[in-house]
Scaffold this motif. Structure first.
Motif, PDB file in Angstrom:
ATOM      1  N   THR A  55     -42.495  16.467  33.269  1.00  0.00           N
ATOM      2  CA  THR A  55     -43.434  16.307  32.042  1.00  0.00           C
ATOM      3  C   THR A  55     -42.614  16.731  30.728  1.00  0.00           C
ATOM      4  OG1 THR A  55     -44.145  18.794  31.910  1.00  0.00           O
ATOM      5  CG2 THR A  55     -45.438  16.636  33.988  1.00  0.00           C
ATOM      6  N   HIS A  56     -41.726  17.417  30.671  1.00  0.00           N
ATOM      7  CA  HIS A  56     -41.010  17.218  29.434  1.00  0.00           C
ATOM      8  C   HIS A  56     -39.961  18.443  29.254  1.00  0.00           C
ATOM      9  CE1 HIS A  56     -43.847  20.218  29.363  1.00  0.00           C
ATOM     10  NE2 HIS A  56     -43.353  21.285  28.379  1.00  0.00           N
ATOM     11  N   SER A  57     -38.948  18.398  28.626  1.00  0.00           N
ATOM     12  CA  SER A  57     -37.583  19.435  28.764  1.00  0.00           C
ATOM     13  C   SER A  57     -37.711  20.631  27.912  1.00  0.00           C
ATOM     14  CB  SER A  57     -36.246  18.448  28.191  1.00  0.00           C
ATOM     15  OG  SER A  57     -37.615  18.498  26.185  1.00  0.00           O
ATOM     16  N   HIS A  58     -39.203  21.454  28.014  1.00  0.00           N
ATOM     17  CA  HIS A  58     -39.295  23.292  27.594  1.00  0.00           C
ATOM     18  C   HIS A  58     -38.536  23.646  28.781  1.00  0.00           C
ATOM     19  CE1 HIS A  58     -41.776  23.084  24.016  1.00  0.00           C
ATOM     20  NE2 HIS A  58     -40.971  22.893  23.766  1.00  0.00           N
ATOM     21  N   GLN A  59     -37.906  24.898  28.798  1.00  0.00           N
ATOM     22  CA  GLN A  59     -37.174  25.221  30.022  1.00  0.00           C
ATOM     23  C   GLN A  59     -37.778  25.876  30.519  1.00  0.00           C
ATOM     24  OE1 GLN A  59     -34.501  28.782  29.280  1.00  0.00           O
ATOM     25  NE2 GLN A  59     -32.890  27.551  29.865  1.00  0.00           N
ATOM     26  N   ASP A  60     -39.382  26.018  30.377  1.00  0.00           N
ATOM     27  CA  ASP A  60     -40.391  26.665  31.629  1.00  0.00           C
ATOM     28  C   ASP A  60     -40.536  25.488  32.202  1.00  0.00           C
ATOM     29  OD1 ASP A  60     -41.538  25.646  29.382  1.00  0.00           O
ATOM     30  OD2 ASP A  60     -43.482  27.268  30.087  1.00  0.00           O
ATOM     31  N   HIS A  61     -40.226  23.814  32.514  1.00  0.00           N
ATOM     32  CA  HIS A  61     -40.340  23.175  33.435  1.00  0.00           C
ATOM     33  C   HIS A  61     -39.546  22.693  34.112  1.00  0.00           C
ATOM     34  CE1 HIS A  61     -44.650  22.551  31.335  1.00  0.00           C
ATOM     35  NE2 HIS A  61     -44.096  23.406  30.763  1.00  0.00           N
ATOM     36  N   ILE A  62     -37.993  22.560  33.283  1.00  0.00           N
ATOM     37  CA  ILE A  62     -36.722  22.144  33.255  1.00  0.00           C
ATOM     38  C   ILE A  62     -35.981  23.636  34.371  1.00  0.00           C
ATOM     39  CG2 ILE A  62     -36.424  20.246  32.334  1.00  0.00           C
ATOM     40  CD1 ILE A  62     -34.657  21.121  30.467  1.00  0.00           C
ATOM     41  N   GLY A 141     -46.173  14.655  21.831  1.00  0.00           N
ATOM     42  CA  GLY A 141     -46.528  15.370  20.259  1.00  0.00           C
ATOM     43  C   GLY A 141     -46.504  16.249  20.783  1.00  0.00           C
ATOM     44  N   HIS A 142     -46.840  17.284  22.779  1.00  0.00           N
ATOM     45  CA  HIS A 142     -46.374  18.969  22.640  1.00  0.00           C
ATOM     46  C   HIS A 142     -45.498  18.555  22.399  1.00  0.00           C
ATOM     47  CE1 HIS A 142     -46.076  22.027  24.564  1.00  0.00           C
ATOM     48  NE2 HIS A 142     -44.714  21.683  25.800  1.00  0.00           N
ATOM     49  N   THR A 143     -44.357  17.585  22.740  1.00  0.00           N
ATOM     50  CA  THR A 143     -42.819  17.738  22.156  1.00  0.00           C
ATOM     51  C   THR A 143     -43.007  15.651  22.382  1.00  0.00           C
ATOM     52  OG1 THR A 143     -42.169  17.398  24.522  1.00  0.00           O
ATOM     53  CG2 THR A 143     -41.739  19.195  23.884  1.00  0.00           C
ATOM     54  N   GLY A 160     -49.281  17.844  31.757  1.00  0.00           N
ATOM     55  CA  GLY A 160     -48.099  19.599  31.845  1.00  0.00           C
ATOM     56  C   GLY A 160     -48.908  20.174  30.866  1.00  0.00           C
ATOM     57  N   ASP A 161     -48.238  20.063  29.805  1.00  0.00           N
ATOM     58  CA  ASP A 161     -48.735  20.598  28.436  1.00  0.00           C
ATOM     59  C   ASP A 161     -49.379  19.673  27.327  1.00  0.00           C
ATOM     60  OD1 ASP A 161     -47.080  22.862  29.794  1.00  0.00           O
ATOM     61  OD2 ASP A 161     -45.473  23.818  28.493  1.00  0.00           O
ATOM     62  N   THR A 162     -49.723  18.804  27.486  1.00  0.00           N
ATOM     63  CA  THR A 162     -49.884  18.259  26.400  1.00  0.00           C
ATOM     64  C   THR A 162     -51.682  18.630  26.599  1.00  0.00           C
ATOM     65  OG1 THR A 162     -49.007  16.130  26.980  1.00  0.00           O
ATOM     66  CG2 THR A 162     -50.941  15.645  26.017  1.00  0.00           C
TER      67      THR A 162
HETATM   68 ZN   LIG Z   1     -44.441  22.721  27.264  1.00  0.00          ZN
END
Ligand SMILES: [Zn+2]
Ligand SMILES: [Zn+2]
Length: 210
Positions: A55-62, A141-143, A160-162
């Motif tokens: 969903t995006h590249s923050h570390q808690d997701h990748i 927006g979030h990223t 994801g985190d949106t």
């Molecule tokens: Zn995030």
């Protein structure tokens, strides 16, 4: 078809279970989550994961991506703006807007964020249909690499985190890179009128508090 929420350490991954024991995995959790995710997939009898979508590249997701690469024979997919983070295992630092999170991150940074092994993406996501009934929606927006996944059959969307879940409904996340983009992305998600909106943190819901 069914969407499973896989609870990990303070974040969730999602498994979209499809026909014929196939599936799509959404997100890989923090580093060290790989085994837990693979065990979950096995426990529900899904035999093949066609895509792993981030969903995006923050570390808690990748963070667990490199661990999954070893055990899953899947195409790894991410937005163009997240490519480098996934490929090089770089840490994308969250842009925080609450005093509490600023404090937590200021003392916890070395503990929270560690460079991991990278994974080269197989597919750079484009807005539109990825395969039958699975649609990618850009929701930056979030990223600037945040995407959402709309599952047609279930009229449901994984954001994801949106959005962030609370016990009473969905609210804006307190971490975001661009407020205007975030607001527009949330409007885009609202306009889908989905039966369920799956969020990575907190309780998934179809009620908006914003
Ligand atoms: Zn995030
Ligand atoms: Zn997150």
């Amino acid at each position: 078809m069914k969407i499973h929420e896989i609870p990990l350490r303070f974040v969730k991954s999602f498994l979209i279970e499809m026909e014929g024991k196939r599936g799509i995995l959404v997100d890989a959790g923090t580093p060290g989550s790989g085994n837990k995710i693979v065990n979950y997939i096995n426990s529900v009898g899904v035999k093949q994961i066609d895509y792993v979508i981030f969903t995006h590249s923050h570390q808690d997701h990748i963070g667990g991506a490199h661990e999954l690469k070893v055990s899953l024979n899947s195409k790894f997919c991410i937005d163009e703006n997240g490519k480098d983070y996934l490929e090089k295992g770089l840490v994308r630092e969250p842009v925080v807007h609450s005093a509490f999170l600023k404090f937590v991150f200021s003392i916890g940074k070395p503990f929270f964020f560690k460079k991991t092994e990278g994974v080269p993406p197989d597919i750079i996501l484009k807005e539109g249909e990825l395969e039958d009934g699975i649609e990618i929606i850009r929701t930056s927006g979030h990223t600037n690499d945040s995407i959402s996944i709309y599952v047609n059959d279930l009229n449901s969307v994984i954001v994801g985190d949106t959005l962030q879940g609370t016990r009473n409904g969905l609210k804006y996340p307190s971490i975001y890179e661009n407020w205007d983009d975030l607001r527009k992305s949330v409007e885009k998600i609202k306009s889908l009128s989905s039966s369920m909106i799956y969020v990575s943190h907190g309780v998934s819901s179809n009620k908006f508090l914003i």
